[in-house]
Design a protein around this motif. Structure first.
Motif, PDB file in Angstrom:
ATOM      1  N   MET A   1      56.352  82.760  66.815  1.00 16.43           N
ATOM      2  CA  MET A   1      55.553  81.838  66.019  1.00 16.43           C
ATOM      3  C   MET A   1      54.178  81.695  66.647  1.00 16.43           C
ATOM      4  SD  MET A   1      55.228  79.655  63.500  1.00 16.43           S
ATOM      5  CE  MET A   1      56.925  79.564  62.939  1.00 16.43           C
ATOM      6  N   LYS A   2      53.147  82.001  65.869  1.00 15.49           N
ATOM      7  CA  LYS A   2      51.775  81.940  66.355  1.00 15.49           C
ATOM      8  C   LYS A   2      51.345  80.493  66.571  1.00 15.49           C
ATOM      9  CE  LYS A   2      47.050  83.128  65.015  1.00 15.49           C
ATOM     10  NZ  LYS A   2      46.196  83.650  63.926  1.00 15.49           N
ATOM     11  N   THR A   3      50.661  80.240  67.681  1.00 15.43           N
ATOM     12  CA  THR A   3      50.130  78.916  67.963  1.00 15.43           C
ATOM     13  C   THR A   3      48.689  78.834  67.487  1.00 15.43           C
ATOM     14  OG1 THR A   3      51.547  78.629  69.911  1.00 15.43           O
ATOM     15  CG2 THR A   3      49.616  77.222  69.761  1.00 15.43           C
ATOM     16  N   GLU A   4      48.395  77.804  66.694  1.00 13.06           N
ATOM     17  CA  GLU A   4      47.030  77.528  66.255  1.00 13.06           C
ATOM     18  C   GLU A   4      46.511  76.323  67.022  1.00 13.06           C
ATOM     19  OE1 GLU A   4      46.501  77.693  61.862  1.00 13.06           O
ATOM     20  OE2 GLU A   4      48.691  77.913  61.822  1.00 13.06           O
ATOM     21  N   HIS A   5      45.195  76.127  66.991  1.00 13.61           N
ATOM     22  CA  HIS A   5      44.607  74.968  67.656  1.00 13.61           C
ATOM     23  C   HIS A   5      43.644  74.255  66.713  1.00 13.61           C
ATOM     24  CE1 HIS A   5      46.020  77.227  71.206  1.00 13.61           C
ATOM     25  NE2 HIS A   5      46.052  76.047  71.804  1.00 13.61           N
ATOM     26  N   ILE A   6      43.685  72.945  66.738  1.00 10.41           N
ATOM     27  CA  ILE A   6      42.671  72.161  66.029  1.00 10.41           C
ATOM     28  C   ILE A   6      42.046  71.198  67.032  1.00 10.41           C
ATOM     29  CG2 ILE A   6      43.868  72.320  63.814  1.00 10.41           C
ATOM     30  CD1 ILE A   6      44.633  69.339  64.147  1.00 10.41           C
ATOM     31  N   THR A   7      40.818  70.820  66.788  1.00 10.35           N
ATOM     32  CA  THR A   7      40.141  69.871  67.660  1.00 10.35           C
ATOM     33  C   THR A   7      40.237  68.480  67.063  1.00 10.35           C
ATOM     34  OG1 THR A   7      38.580  71.542  68.445  1.00 10.35           O
ATOM     35  CG2 THR A   7      37.951  69.244  68.751  1.00 10.35           C
ATOM     36  N   VAL A   8      40.679  67.538  67.871  1.00 10.39           N
ATOM     37  CA  VAL A   8      40.791  66.138  67.450  1.00 10.39           C
ATOM     38  C   VAL A   8      39.865  65.313  68.333  1.00 10.39           C
ATOM     39  CG1 VAL A   8      42.328  64.166  67.145  1.00 10.39           C
ATOM     40  CG2 VAL A   8      43.181  66.483  66.723  1.00 10.39           C
ATOM     41  N   GLY A   9      39.139  64.380  67.718  1.00 12.72           N
ATOM     42  CA  GLY A   9      38.195  63.571  68.475  1.00 12.72           C
ATOM     43  C   GLY A   9      36.861  64.276  68.586  1.00 12.72           C
ATOM     44  N   SER A  10      35.875  63.568  69.112  1.00  7.74           N
ATOM     45  CA  SER A  10      34.539  64.143  69.249  1.00  7.74           C
ATOM     46  C   SER A  10      33.943  63.782  70.595  1.00  7.74           C
ATOM     47  CB  SER A  10      33.629  63.631  68.122  1.00  7.74           C
ATOM     48  OG  SER A  10      33.547  62.216  68.144  1.00  7.74           O
ATOM     49  N   GLY A  11      32.910  64.517  70.965  1.00  2.29           N
ATOM     50  CA  GLY A  11      32.239  64.257  72.226  1.00  2.29           C
ATOM     51  C   GLY A  11      33.179  64.411  73.399  1.00  2.29           C
ATOM     52  N   SER A  12      33.114  63.460  74.324  1.00  2.62           N
ATOM     53  CA  SER A  12      33.957  63.534  75.519  1.00  2.62           C
ATOM     54  C   SER A  12      35.426  63.298  75.206  1.00  2.62           C
ATOM     55  CB  SER A  12      33.480  62.504  76.553  1.00  2.62           C
ATOM     56  OG  SER A  12      33.583  61.190  76.021  1.00  2.62           O
ATOM     57  N   ALA A  13      35.728  62.758  74.016  1.00  2.00           N
ATOM     58  CA  ALA A  13      37.119  62.498  73.618  1.00  2.00           C
ATOM     59  C   ALA A  13      37.736  63.663  72.868  1.00  2.00           C
ATOM     60  CB  ALA A  13      37.198  61.241  72.761  1.00  2.00           C
ATOM     61  N   ALA A  14      36.982  64.744  72.661  1.00  2.00           N
ATOM     62  CA  ALA A  14      37.507  65.891  71.921  1.00  2.00           C
ATOM     63  C   ALA A  14      38.570  66.613  72.749  1.00  2.00           C
ATOM     64  CB  ALA A  14      36.372  66.844  71.573  1.00  2.00           C
ATOM     65  N   ARG A  15      39.664  67.017  72.106  1.00  2.00           N
ATOM     66  CA  ARG A  15      40.701  67.804  72.789  1.00  2.00           C
ATOM     67  C   ARG A  15      41.321  68.770  71.786  1.00  2.00           C
ATOM     68  NH1 ARG A  15      40.940  62.401  70.952  1.00  2.00           N
ATOM     69  NH2 ARG A  15      43.063  61.782  70.453  1.00  2.00           N
ATOM     70  N   LYS A  16      41.711  69.942  72.300  1.00  2.00           N
ATOM     71  CA  LYS A  16      42.332  70.963  71.469  1.00  2.00           C
ATOM     72  C   LYS A  16      43.827  70.736  71.424  1.00  2.00           C
ATOM     73  CE  LYS A  16      39.119  74.826  71.464  1.00  2.00           C
ATOM     74  NZ  LYS A  16      38.953  76.279  71.709  1.00  2.00           N
ATOM     75  N   ILE A  17      44.347  70.631  70.216  1.00  2.00           N
ATOM     76  CA  ILE A  17      45.775  70.358  70.017  1.00  2.00           C
ATOM     77  C   ILE A  17      46.452  71.619  69.503  1.00  2.00           C
ATOM     78  CG2 ILE A  17      47.447  68.932  68.791  1.00  2.00           C
ATOM     79  CD1 ILE A  17      45.710  67.474  70.899  1.00  2.00           C
ATOM     80  N   ALA A  18      47.510  72.018  70.198  1.00  2.00           N
ATOM     81  CA  ALA A  18      48.267  73.217  69.835  1.00  2.00           C
ATOM     82  C   ALA A  18      49.277  72.889  68.742  1.00  2.00           C
ATOM     83  CB  ALA A  18      48.980  73.766  71.068  1.00  2.00           C
ATOM     84  N   VAL A  19      49.323  73.749  67.737  1.00  2.00           N
ATOM     85  CA  VAL A  19      50.162  73.532  66.556  1.00  2.00           C
ATOM     86  C   VAL A  19      50.943  74.798  66.228  1.00  2.00           C
ATOM     87  CG1 VAL A  19      50.176  72.885  64.114  1.00  2.00           C
ATOM     88  CG2 VAL A  19      48.417  71.941  65.639  1.00  2.00           C
ATOM     89  N   ARG A  20      52.198  74.626  65.862  1.00  2.00           N
ATOM     90  CA  ARG A  20      52.989  75.725  65.311  1.00  2.00           C
ATOM     91  C   ARG A  20      53.470  75.283  63.933  1.00  2.00           C
ATOM     92  NH1 ARG A  20      56.450  78.807  70.084  1.00  2.00           N
ATOM     93  NH2 ARG A  20      54.781  78.795  71.651  1.00  2.00           N
ATOM     94  N   ASN A  21      53.075  76.036  62.927  1.00  2.00           N
ATOM     95  CA  ASN A  21      53.381  75.653  61.556  1.00  2.00           C
ATOM     96  C   ASN A  21      54.105  76.776  60.834  1.00  2.00           C
ATOM     97  OD1 ASN A  21      53.370  74.309  59.044  1.00  2.00           O
ATOM     98  ND2 ASN A  21      51.442  75.301  58.465  1.00  2.00           N
TER      99      ASN A  21
END
Length: 259
Positions: A1-21
């Motif tokens: 299953m391929k892992t995708e990433h989305i960015t949540v938050g902005s600026g210093s609070a931004a973090r990449k979240i790993a997702v499997r869908n």
């Protein structure tokens, strides 16, 4: 299953979240893991296999500071992980879904239901399965048990440590987690999920006593709640028999939808 990433938050609070869908028909399942767990554990993988065999969607992600996601674990709070879970849900979930929350993930699931209802989108939830649910655990389960030394650690260094039964690394609980937990408490009045809830709870659970699940049920609408107590069940509920029970529960929920 391929892992995708989305960015949540902005600026210093931004973090990449790993997702499997895993794409599929609705209702599918949305996995919400526990504290320090990830999306490739025993139960999460079993859900994905179930979804594959039944042609249903299975959506899972790692909270920031967990698994394959970015961010610092010590920055984690219920609000932060809730924001990420809602972002993943809005981006990937197609049609009404079954939220499957394990331990702390049950707290996230209940808060998601509240936020979706507030936005007039409660029809996005078909049902919930809460496994060893630990909503409000900072206030209900931890705060009354804190020692004087642990309170000093929280006050002076901003975090406390305690041994983990599931890892060689100690569990770290921050002052921010406790403070933010107070803002996210759900066991203070009626929790209107807008969908049926099935609770699976082990009676030999050393981390979340089965009485906590009973107390939670008091805050849920009576006509929408089913509880299954597993007399010899532990906190993880990851044995073959436990997984089989979880999958039977899901089968019943989707059969009702398909019928």
């Amino acid at each position: 299953m391929k892992t995708e990433h989305i960015t949540v938050g902005s600026g210093s609070a931004a973090r990449k979240i790993a997702v499997r869908n895993r794409q599929g028909k609705a209702p599918g399942v949305v996995w919400l893991g526990g504290y320090r767990s990830d999306m490739i554990g025993t139960k999460a993988e079993a859900l994905d296999r179930w979804a594959s065999e039944s042609g249903r969607q299975c959506l899972r992600h790692d909270y920031s500071g967990h698994g394959e996601s970015g961010g610092d674990f010590a920055d984690g709070t219920i609000s932060r992980w809730l924001e990420e879970s809602l972002a993943v849900f809005e981006r990937f979930a197609a049609g009404p879904q079954i939220l499957v929350g394990s331990s702390m993930g049950s707290w996230i699931a209940l808060r998601m239901a509240q936020e979706l209802k507030k936005a007039g989108r409660e029809n996005r939830l078909h049902a919930m399965v809460l496994i060893a649910p630990a909503p409000d655990f900072t206030h209900e389960l931890m705060l009354p048990e804190l020692t004087g030394d642990q309170k000093r650690q929280l006050a002076e260094q901003g975090y406390m440590e305690e041994p983990s039964e599931y890892s060689d690394e100690p569990n770290i609980f921050t002052r921010a987690l406790f403070e933010d937990g107070e803002k996210n408490r759900v066991m203070t009045g009626l929790i209107e999920t807008g969908c049926p809830v099935h609770i699976l709870q082990g009676m030999q659970d050393p981390d979340v006593p089965w009485r906590h699940a009973m107390k939670l049920a008091e805050f849920l609408p009576m006509e929408n709640v089913t509880m299954t107590l597993i007399k010899d069940g532990d906190h993880r509920l990851s044995r073959e028999s436990d997984i089989a029970l979880l999958l039977r529960t899901l089968d019943a929920m989707v059969a009702h939808a398909d019928g």
